[in-house]
Design a protein around this motif. Structure first.
Motif, PDB file in Angstrom:
ATOM      1  N   ARG A  92      41.470  48.612 -88.831  1.00 26.12           N
ATOM      2  CA  ARG A  92      42.893  48.827 -88.623  1.00 26.12           C
ATOM      3  C   ARG A  92      43.150  50.151 -87.920  1.00 26.12           C
ATOM      4  O   ARG A  92      42.485  51.147 -88.188  1.00 26.12           O
ATOM      5  N   ALA A  93      44.117  50.159 -87.016  1.00 27.46           N
ATOM      6  CA  ALA A  93      44.458  51.380 -86.300  1.00 27.46           C
ATOM      7  C   ALA A  93      45.059  52.407 -87.254  1.00 27.46           C
ATOM      8  O   ALA A  93      45.675  52.056 -88.265  1.00 27.46           O
ATOM      9  N   ILE A  94      44.876  53.683 -86.923  1.00 27.03           N
ATOM     10  CA  ILE A  94      45.422  54.767 -87.741  1.00 27.03           C
ATOM     11  C   ILE A  94      46.947  54.738 -87.686  1.00 27.03           C
ATOM     12  O   ILE A  94      47.551  54.540 -86.636  1.00 27.03           O
ATOM     13  N   ASP A  95      47.556  54.942 -88.847  1.00 26.01           N
ATOM     14  CA  ASP A  95      49.005  54.989 -88.960  1.00 26.01           C
ATOM     15  C   ASP A  95      49.389  56.286 -89.674  1.00 26.01           C
ATOM     16  O   ASP A  95      48.705  56.696 -90.616  1.00 26.01           O
ATOM     17  N   ALA A  96      50.445  56.925 -89.230  1.00 29.97           N
ATOM     18  CA  ALA A  96      50.870  58.192 -89.826  1.00 29.97           C
ATOM     19  C   ALA A  96      51.237  58.053 -91.299  1.00 29.97           C
ATOM     20  O   ALA A  96      51.311  59.046 -92.026  1.00 29.97           O
ATOM     21  N   ARG A  97      51.452  56.831 -91.767  1.00 34.41           N
ATOM     22  CA  ARG A  97      51.830  56.600 -93.155  1.00 34.41           C
ATOM     23  C   ARG A  97      50.657  56.155 -94.025  1.00 34.41           C
ATOM     24  O   ARG A  97      50.849  55.747 -95.175  1.00 34.41           O
ATOM     25  N   ASP A  98      49.435  56.251 -93.515  1.00 34.35           N
ATOM     26  CA  ASP A  98      48.263  55.735 -94.237  1.00 34.35           C
ATOM     27  C   ASP A  98      48.096  56.328 -95.630  1.00 34.35           C
ATOM     28  O   ASP A  98      47.868  55.609 -96.607  1.00 34.35           O
ATOM     29  N   GLN A  99      48.157  57.669 -95.741  1.00 34.71           N
ATOM     30  CA  GLN A  99      47.855  58.339 -97.008  1.00 34.71           C
ATOM     31  C   GLN A  99      48.955  59.326 -97.368  1.00 34.71           C
ATOM     32  O   GLN A  99      49.304  60.192 -96.561  1.00 34.71           O
ATOM     33  N   VAL A 100      49.485  59.226 -98.561  1.00 36.60           N
ATOM     34  CA  VAL A 100      50.433  60.222 -99.059  1.00 36.60           C
ATOM     35  C   VAL A 100      49.637  61.452 -99.465  1.00 36.60           C
ATOM     36  O   VAL A 100      48.712  61.369-100.275  1.00 36.60           O
ATOM     37  N   ILE A 101      49.980  62.615 -98.895  1.00 34.79           N
ATOM     38  CA  ILE A 101      49.220  63.830 -99.181  1.00 34.79           C
ATOM     39  C   ILE A 101      50.039  64.868 -99.951  1.00 34.79           C
ATOM     40  O   ILE A 101      49.527  65.947-100.267  1.00 34.79           O
ATOM     41  N   GLY A 102      51.292  64.541-100.250  1.00 34.55           N
ATOM     42  CA  GLY A 102      52.083  65.478-101.042  1.00 34.55           C
ATOM     43  C   GLY A 102      53.561  65.176-100.991  1.00 34.55           C
ATOM     44  O   GLY A 102      54.004  64.260-100.289  1.00 34.55           O
ATOM     45  N   THR A 103      54.309  65.955-101.752  1.00 33.24           N
ATOM     46  CA  THR A 103      55.770  65.845-101.791  1.00 33.24           C
ATOM     47  C   THR A 103      56.364  67.233-101.606  1.00 33.24           C
ATOM     48  O   THR A 103      55.936  68.193-102.260  1.00 33.24           O
ATOM     49  N   GLY A 104      57.322  67.346-100.703  1.00 33.93           N
ATOM     50  CA  GLY A 104      57.933  68.635-100.430  1.00 33.93           C
ATOM     51  C   GLY A 104      58.688  69.186-101.624  1.00 33.93           C
ATOM     52  O   GLY A 104      59.227  68.419-102.437  1.00 33.93           O
ATOM     53  N   ASP A 105      58.725  70.533-101.707  1.00 31.90           N
ATOM     54  CA  ASP A 105      59.488  71.189-102.766  1.00 31.90           C
ATOM     55  C   ASP A 105      60.411  72.279-102.209  1.00 31.90           C
ATOM     56  O   ASP A 105      60.999  73.048-102.964  1.00 31.90           O
ATOM     57  N   GLY A 106      60.495  72.332-100.887  1.00 35.42           N
ATOM     58  CA  GLY A 106      61.351  73.322-100.265  1.00 35.42           C
ATOM     59  C   GLY A 106      60.696  74.660-100.008  1.00 35.42           C
ATOM     60  O   GLY A 106      61.277  75.516 -99.336  1.00 35.42           O
ATOM     61  N   SER A 107      59.462  74.866-100.518  1.00 29.35           N
ATOM     62  CA  SER A 107      58.782  76.146-100.309  1.00 29.35           C
ATOM     63  C   SER A 107      57.328  75.990 -99.843  1.00 29.35           C
ATOM     64  O   SER A 107      56.820  76.847 -99.121  1.00 29.35           O
TER      65      SER A 107
END
Length: 209
Positions: A92-107
């Motif tokens: 499968r081709a690479i997709d920018a949504r493949d792996q969740v690497i974190g969640t923003g916290d504003g800092s």
């Protein structure tokens, strides 16, 4: 840690044998029941690249690579052809949504690339420290971002120019290499009567970083 940012020859590495290894202590009780304890939090890849050598020219190429690394002294990149993409299937081709690497916290501005393995019962997040430059794609809340971030090819850290807002999901798609070293300080070569060379085993092992 001594590391050369070069890749083991792809045409030879493609024929390598190996994969992830775990270390588990198993004690069998008198009743026949077992007690099991995992010694390692993370798996470690081990390979034997001798299986990829098909000619004397390739043999000499491996010896030259081995000498340049001073045996076990210097690490290097290795492409695991069975597992080198962020998606669940190499086809499968690479997709920018493949792996969740974190969640923003504003800092927080830096997020570690990782690849998740698992099922409904359990999962394992593998840190990715050697992404292939030019392949990394990043998304915020499933929308690909074409600017405003950078990636370090020697650590796998994705750094944003501005911290993602609280609750924003950060995802990435990428190809990656495995940081490895030779697991031997000698190469035992056999030459037949026609001067064709062969090697029984050339072990390499993943470097823990």
């Amino acid at each position: 840690m001594a590391f050369h940012d070069v890749r083991f020859p792809d045409n030879i590495g493609r024929g390598a044998r190996g994969g992830p290894r775990r270390r588990t202590q198993v004690v069998t009780l008198h009743s026949g029941h077992e007690e099991r304890n995992g010694s390692w939090k993370r798996s470690r890849r081990e390979y034997d690249v001798a299986f990829g050598i098909r000619s004397n020219d390739q043999l000499q190429n491996v010896i030259a690579f081995f000498e340049a690394r001073n045996g076990r002294l210097f690490g290097f990149r290795f492409k695991d052809w069975a597992d080198y993409k962020s998606g669940p299937a190499p086809s499968r081709a690479i997709d920018a949504r493949d792996q969740v690497i974190g969640t923003g916290d504003g800092s927080t501005t830096a997020f570690q690339l990782q690849k998740a393995y698992g099922d409904d019962a359990a999962s394992y997040a593998r840190p990715i420290t050697r992404p292939v430059m030019g392949t990394v794609r990043v998304a915020m809340d499933a929308v690909e971002q074409f600017s405003g971030w950078s990636v370090d090819a020697t650590t796998g850290l994705v750094t944003f120019d501005a911290a993602p807002g609280a609750g924003v999901e950060i995802a990435a798609g990428f190809e990656f290499d495995v940081p490895c070293r030779f697991d031997t300080d000698s190469i035992d070569t056999t030459l037949d009567i026609e001067r064709n060379g062969s090697i029984d085993s050339i072990p390499i092992i993943e470097i823990r970083e």
